[in-house]
Write a protein that holds these residues in place. Sequence first.
Motif, mmCIF file in Angstrom:
data_model
loop_
_atom_site.group_PDB
_atom_site.id
_atom_site.type_symbol
_atom_site.label_atom_id
_atom_site.label_comp_id
_atom_site.label_asym_id
_atom_site.label_seq_id
_atom_site.Cartn_x
_atom_site.Cartn_y
_atom_site.Cartn_z
ATOM 1 N N ARG A 35 4.478 91.250 -44.585
ATOM 2 C CA ARG A 35 4.931 90.077 -45.859
ATOM 3 C C ARG A 35 4.253 89.683 -47.286
ATOM 4 N NH1 ARG A 35 10.605 90.459 -44.798
ATOM 5 N NH2 ARG A 35 10.694 91.212 -42.279
ATOM 6 N N PHE A 36 4.003 88.899 -47.882
ATOM 7 C CA PHE A 36 3.165 88.796 -49.246
ATOM 8 C C PHE A 36 4.504 87.161 -49.621
ATOM 9 C CE2 PHE A 36 1.863 93.259 -49.036
ATOM 10 C CZ PHE A 36 0.968 92.615 -48.864
ATOM 11 N N ASP A 37 3.730 85.951 -49.713
ATOM 12 C CA ASP A 37 4.148 84.950 -50.760
ATOM 13 C C ASP A 37 4.904 85.151 -52.501
ATOM 14 O OD1 ASP A 37 1.738 84.731 -52.463
ATOM 15 O OD2 ASP A 37 1.244 82.791 -50.856
ATOM 16 N N ASP A 38 4.912 84.923 -53.117
ATOM 17 C CA ASP A 38 5.373 85.199 -54.155
ATOM 18 C C ASP A 38 4.074 85.851 -55.490
ATOM 19 O OD1 ASP A 38 7.918 84.977 -53.900
ATOM 20 O OD2 ASP A 38 8.088 83.503 -54.841
ATOM 21 N N TYR A 39 2.815 84.784 -55.013
ATOM 22 C CA TYR A 39 1.938 84.970 -55.783
ATOM 23 C C TYR A 39 0.686 85.975 -55.220
ATOM 24 C CZ TYR A 39 2.360 79.824 -56.731
ATOM 25 O OH TYR A 39 3.179 78.669 -57.171
ATOM 26 N N GLU A 40 0.835 86.606 -54.414
ATOM 27 C CA GLU A 40 0.112 88.004 -53.408
ATOM 28 C C GLU A 40 0.949 88.849 -53.756
ATOM 29 O OE1 GLU A 40 -1.284 85.071 -49.271
ATOM 30 O OE2 GLU A 40 0.768 86.575 -49.479
ATOM 31 N N PHE A 41 2.466 88.800 -54.000
ATOM 32 C CA PHE A 41 2.747 90.200 -54.688
ATOM 33 C C PHE A 41 3.027 90.556 -55.689
ATOM 34 C CE2 PHE A 41 6.914 91.460 -55.359
ATOM 35 C CZ PHE A 41 6.925 92.573 -55.034
ATOM 36 N N ALA A 42 3.115 89.150 -56.806
ATOM 37 C CA ALA A 42 2.792 89.388 -58.369
ATOM 38 C C ALA A 42 1.073 89.642 -58.686
ATOM 39 C CB ALA A 42 2.629 88.147 -58.914
ATOM 40 N N LEU A 43 0.670 89.685 -57.420
ATOM 41 C CA LEU A 43 -1.207 89.931 -58.129
ATOM 42 C C LEU A 43 -0.671 91.820 -57.273
ATOM 43 C CD1 LEU A 43 -4.097 90.033 -58.256
ATOM 44 C CD2 LEU A 43 -4.722 88.931 -55.747
ATOM 45 N N ILE A 44 -0.597 92.250 -56.487
ATOM 46 C CA ILE A 44 -0.305 93.101 -55.940
ATOM 47 C C ILE A 44 0.240 94.753 -56.232
ATOM 48 C CG2 ILE A 44 0.378 94.950 -54.348
ATOM 49 C CD1 ILE A 44 0.088 92.609 -52.257
ATOM 50 N N ILE A 45 1.681 93.917 -57.588
ATOM 51 C CA ILE A 45 2.026 94.457 -58.831
ATOM 52 C C ILE A 45 1.235 94.350 -59.832
ATOM 53 C CG2 ILE A 45 3.685 94.374 -59.593
ATOM 54 C CD1 ILE A 45 5.006 94.589 -56.586
ATOM 55 N N ALA A 46 1.037 93.717 -60.249
ATOM 56 C CA ALA A 46 -0.395 93.222 -61.505
ATOM 57 C C ALA A 46 -1.384 94.913 -61.636
ATOM 58 C CB ALA A 46 -0.793 92.330 -61.629
ATOM 59 N N ILE A 47 -2.091 95.120 -59.845
ATOM 60 C CA ILE A 47 -3.157 96.131 -59.895
ATOM 61 C C ILE A 47 -2.537 97.130 -59.985
ATOM 62 C CG2 ILE A 47 -5.311 96.289 -58.138
ATOM 63 C CD1 ILE A 47 -5.310 93.639 -57.701
ATOM 64 N N ALA A 48 -1.028 97.095 -58.920
ATOM 65 C CA ALA A 48 -1.061 98.462 -59.029
ATOM 66 C C ALA A 48 -0.311 99.226 -60.047
ATOM 67 C CB ALA A 48 0.626 98.630 -57.653
ATOM 68 N N GLN A 49 0.109 98.271 -61.133
ATOM 69 C CA GLN A 49 0.482 98.479 -62.373
ATOM 70 C C GLN A 49 -0.312 98.791 -63.086
ATOM 71 O OE1 GLN A 49 2.750 95.410 -63.808
ATOM 72 N NE2 GLN A 49 4.636 96.676 -63.102
ATOM 73 N N PHE A 50 -1.655 97.809 -63.342
ATOM 74 C CA PHE A 50 -2.832 98.489 -63.946
ATOM 75 C C PHE A 50 -3.295 99.892 -63.742
ATOM 76 C CE2 PHE A 50 -7.429 97.887 -64.988
ATOM 77 C CZ PHE A 50 -6.981 97.589 -66.129
ATOM 78 N N GLN A 51 -3.520 100.243 -62.640
ATOM 79 C CA GLN A 51 -3.431 101.556 -61.970
ATOM 80 C C GLN A 51 -3.072 102.246 -61.833
ATOM 81 O OE1 GLN A 51 -5.869 100.987 -57.978
ATOM 82 N NE2 GLN A 51 -7.640 99.904 -59.399
ATOM 83 N N GLY A 52 -1.675 101.969 -62.505
ATOM 84 C CA GLY A 52 -0.619 103.002 -62.061
ATOM 85 C C GLY A 52 -0.627 103.955 -61.759
ATOM 86 N N GLU A 53 -0.157 103.229 -60.526
ATOM 87 C CA GLU A 53 -0.096 103.785 -59.042
ATOM 88 C C GLU A 53 0.878 103.339 -58.189
ATOM 89 O OE1 GLU A 53 -3.398 104.348 -55.996
ATOM 90 O OE2 GLU A 53 -4.465 103.147 -57.305
ATOM 91 N N GLN A 54 1.616 103.371 -57.375
ATOM 92 C CA GLN A 54 2.954 102.765 -56.449
ATOM 93 C C GLN A 54 1.847 101.381 -55.800
ATOM 94 O OE1 GLN A 54 5.781 102.885 -56.927
ATOM 95 N NE2 GLN A 54 5.392 104.659 -58.152
ATOM 96 N N PRO A 55 2.812 100.368 -55.586
ATOM 97 C CA PRO A 55 2.406 99.398 -55.051
ATOM 98 C C PRO A 55 1.537 99.615 -53.270
ATOM 99 C CG PRO A 55 3.644 98.161 -55.777
ATOM 100 C CD PRO A 55 3.830 99.873 -56.327
ATOM 101 N N ALA A 56 2.184 100.348 -52.722
ATOM 102 C CA ALA A 56 2.313 100.883 -51.396
ATOM 103 C C ALA A 56 1.194 101.867 -50.991
ATOM 104 C CB ALA A 56 3.528 101.422 -50.416
#
Length: 62
Positions: free
Chosen positions: A16-37
């Motif tokens: 589980r992640f807070d909103d800020y951590e989750f947003a960071l993970i999503i942003a990195i995944a989108q930048f790299q073109g990967e799925q967050p998991a």
Amino acid sequence: MYPDPKRLKNNRLTVRFDDYEFALIIAIAQFQGEQPAALLRELVLKEAAKLDQNGNLIVAKK
């Protein structure tokens, strides 16, 4: 059917992640073109590979 059935990725964990951590993970995944998991799995295994048998971080000496 499979050469090594134990290599199938069918074990699940919940993190589980807070909103800020989750947003960071999503942003990195989108930048790299990967799925967050997939991104998180890669990061966890990379960090786990840095540990020795006693759970101590292995630091490269320069």
